[in-house]
Design an enzyme around this catalytic site. Structure first.
Site, PDB file in Angstrom:
ATOM      1  N   GLN A 199      53.106 -12.438 -74.609  1.00 44.27           N
ATOM      2  CA  GLN A 199      54.512 -12.404 -74.236  1.00 44.27           C
ATOM      3  C   GLN A 199      54.608 -12.622 -72.943  1.00 44.27           C
ATOM      4  O   GLN A 199      53.481 -12.310 -71.992  1.00 44.27           O
ATOM      5  CB  GLN A 199      54.798 -10.670 -74.389  1.00 44.27           C
ATOM      6  CG  GLN A 199      56.086 -10.232 -73.998  1.00 44.27           C
ATOM      7  CD  GLN A 199      56.036  -8.992 -73.878  1.00 44.27           C
ATOM      8  OE1 GLN A 199      55.979  -8.394 -74.996  1.00 44.27           O
ATOM      9  NE2 GLN A 199      56.831  -8.171 -73.017  1.00 44.27           N
ATOM     10  N   ASP A 200      55.769 -13.445 -72.323  1.00 46.54           N
ATOM     11  CA  ASP A 200      55.846 -13.567 -70.946  1.00 46.54           C
ATOM     12  C   ASP A 200      56.742 -12.756 -70.238  1.00 46.54           C
ATOM     13  O   ASP A 200      57.964 -12.762 -71.129  1.00 46.54           O
ATOM     14  CB  ASP A 200      56.128 -15.180 -70.586  1.00 46.54           C
ATOM     15  CG  ASP A 200      54.808 -15.939 -70.562  1.00 46.54           C
ATOM     16  OD1 ASP A 200      53.573 -15.494 -70.864  1.00 46.54           O
ATOM     17  OD2 ASP A 200      54.829 -17.199 -70.059  1.00 46.54           O
ATOM     18  N   ASN A 201      56.778 -12.314 -69.190  1.00 46.68           N
ATOM     19  CA  ASN A 201      57.928 -11.408 -68.532  1.00 46.68           C
ATOM     20  C   ASN A 201      58.273 -11.885 -67.190  1.00 46.68           C
ATOM     21  O   ASN A 201      57.328 -12.409 -66.646  1.00 46.68           O
ATOM     22  CB  ASN A 201      57.281 -10.094 -68.547  1.00 46.68           C
ATOM     23  CG  ASN A 201      57.045  -9.269 -69.924  1.00 46.68           C
ATOM     24  OD1 ASN A 201      57.824  -9.832 -70.804  1.00 46.68           O
ATOM     25  ND2 ASN A 201      56.081  -8.581 -70.001  1.00 46.68           N
ATOM     26  N   HIS A 230      52.445   1.472 -64.415  1.00 49.57           N
ATOM     27  CA  HIS A 230      52.716   1.428 -65.788  1.00 49.57           C
ATOM     28  C   HIS A 230      51.616   1.035 -66.678  1.00 49.57           C
ATOM     29  O   HIS A 230      50.693   0.085 -66.253  1.00 49.57           O
ATOM     30  CB  HIS A 230      53.893   0.400 -65.978  1.00 49.57           C
ATOM     31  CG  HIS A 230      55.214   0.535 -65.495  1.00 49.57           C
ATOM     32  ND1 HIS A 230      55.844  -0.369 -64.737  1.00 49.57           N
ATOM     33  CD2 HIS A 230      55.849   1.705 -64.990  1.00 49.57           C
ATOM     34  CE1 HIS A 230      56.980   0.038 -64.437  1.00 49.57           C
ATOM     35  NE2 HIS A 230      56.955   1.242 -64.355  1.00 49.57           N
ATOM     36  N   HIS A 258      49.307  -0.597 -63.712  1.00 48.21           N
ATOM     37  CA  HIS A 258      49.632  -1.836 -62.665  1.00 48.21           C
ATOM     38  C   HIS A 258      50.965  -1.300 -62.167  1.00 48.21           C
ATOM     39  O   HIS A 258      51.779  -0.971 -62.813  1.00 48.21           O
ATOM     40  CB  HIS A 258      49.726  -3.040 -63.498  1.00 48.21           C
ATOM     41  CG  HIS A 258      50.310  -4.227 -62.788  1.00 48.21           C
ATOM     42  ND1 HIS A 258      51.653  -4.477 -62.788  1.00 48.21           N
ATOM     43  CD2 HIS A 258      49.972  -4.957 -61.826  1.00 48.21           C
ATOM     44  CE1 HIS A 258      51.897  -5.606 -61.854  1.00 48.21           C
ATOM     45  NE2 HIS A 258      50.706  -5.862 -61.521  1.00 48.21           N
ATOM     46  N   GLU A 261      54.377   3.480 -73.928  1.00 42.10           N
ATOM     47  CA  GLU A 261      54.394   3.421 -72.554  1.00 42.10           C
ATOM     48  C   GLU A 261      54.077   4.674 -71.735  1.00 42.10           C
ATOM     49  O   GLU A 261      54.705   5.658 -71.883  1.00 42.10           O
ATOM     50  CB  GLU A 261      55.803   2.775 -72.127  1.00 42.10           C
ATOM     51  CG  GLU A 261      55.959   2.458 -70.845  1.00 42.10           C
ATOM     52  CD  GLU A 261      57.335   1.814 -70.249  1.00 42.10           C
ATOM     53  OE1 GLU A 261      57.480   0.953 -69.526  1.00 42.10           O
ATOM     54  OE2 GLU A 261      58.394   2.291 -70.950  1.00 42.10           O
ATOM     55  N   ASP A 289      59.884   5.900 -62.933  1.00 42.33           N
ATOM     56  CA  ASP A 289      58.935   5.824 -61.976  1.00 42.33           C
ATOM     57  C   ASP A 289      58.726   6.777 -61.264  1.00 42.33           C
ATOM     58  O   ASP A 289      57.545   7.518 -60.788  1.00 42.33           O
ATOM     59  CB  ASP A 289      59.029   4.459 -61.150  1.00 42.33           C
ATOM     60  CG  ASP A 289      58.731   3.347 -61.839  1.00 42.33           C
ATOM     61  OD1 ASP A 289      58.143   3.413 -63.085  1.00 42.33           O
ATOM     62  OD2 ASP A 289      58.935   2.028 -61.525  1.00 42.33           O
TER      63      ASP A 289
END
Length: 181
Positions: free
Chosen positions: A46-48, A61, A117, A141, A168
């Site tokens: 996966q790329d974000n 996270h 991270h 998560e 957060d």
């Protein structure tokens, strides 16, 4: 490409070779063979891509179970990027490392599974890219509180209007997260 291990075992700072001239530049941001030779033999699924204004703080996270490794970099703007060791069995549990990643320095950071991270955007229009070794799993998560006093990350926030998501703002303290074994 230069691969530099950090003071915490696992994460690696990666500085690509940049070829530039009057037209611009070229760099290789991913090469499976070179990364494998450096001990980073991972498959990315996966790329974000995120866009943040100056002062946006995202993180800390992580997913547990179903941890993700992440290869992160900035293509526009700059961030203060942070990893936190969340492996309870590691001597470096709870320790953090921070580095500025920017479009100018073109550095990348490998964040292995087992680490939290996050980053603070230092410029408006900051675009952040990350390749992940596992799919995003909302049920796994978790968020470590960005300002947990036991971790004591030295964020460069003086003079910034720090902007946080509700997730957060409501992160958990180190002693109450579901850390890795």
């Amino acid at each position: 490409m230069r691969f530099s291990p950090l003071n915490i075992p696992g994460p690696v700072l990666i500085e690509p070779t940049v070829f530039g001239d009057e037209r611009g530049f070229f760099l290789e941001s991913w090469n499976a063979r070179r990364f494998a030779e450096a001990g980073l033999d991972w498959t990315f699924v996966q790329d974000n891509h995120s866009l943040s204004s100056k002062g946006v703080l995202r993180g800390i996270h992580f997913q547990n179970p179903n941890p993700q490794g992440k290869l992160v970099r900035v293509v526009s703007g700059a961030v203060w990027d942070v990893v936190v060791d969340l492996r309870r069995s590691a001597a470096s549990f709870g320790q953090w490392f921070g580095v500025e990643l920017s479009a100018d320095n073109k550095a990348m950071l490998w964040v292995p599974p087992g680490f939290g991270h996050g980053f603070l955007s230092l410029e408006d229009g900051t675009q952040f890219l990350y390749k992940c070794t596992a799919d995003y799993d909302p049920s796994s998560e978790q968020t470590l509180k960005w300002n947990d006093p036991d971790v004591a990350i030295a964020w460069p926030i003086e003079g910034l209007d720090v902007q946080l998501s509700e997730k957060d703002r409501n992160g958990k303290l180190l002693h109450s997260i579901k850390a890795y074994a």
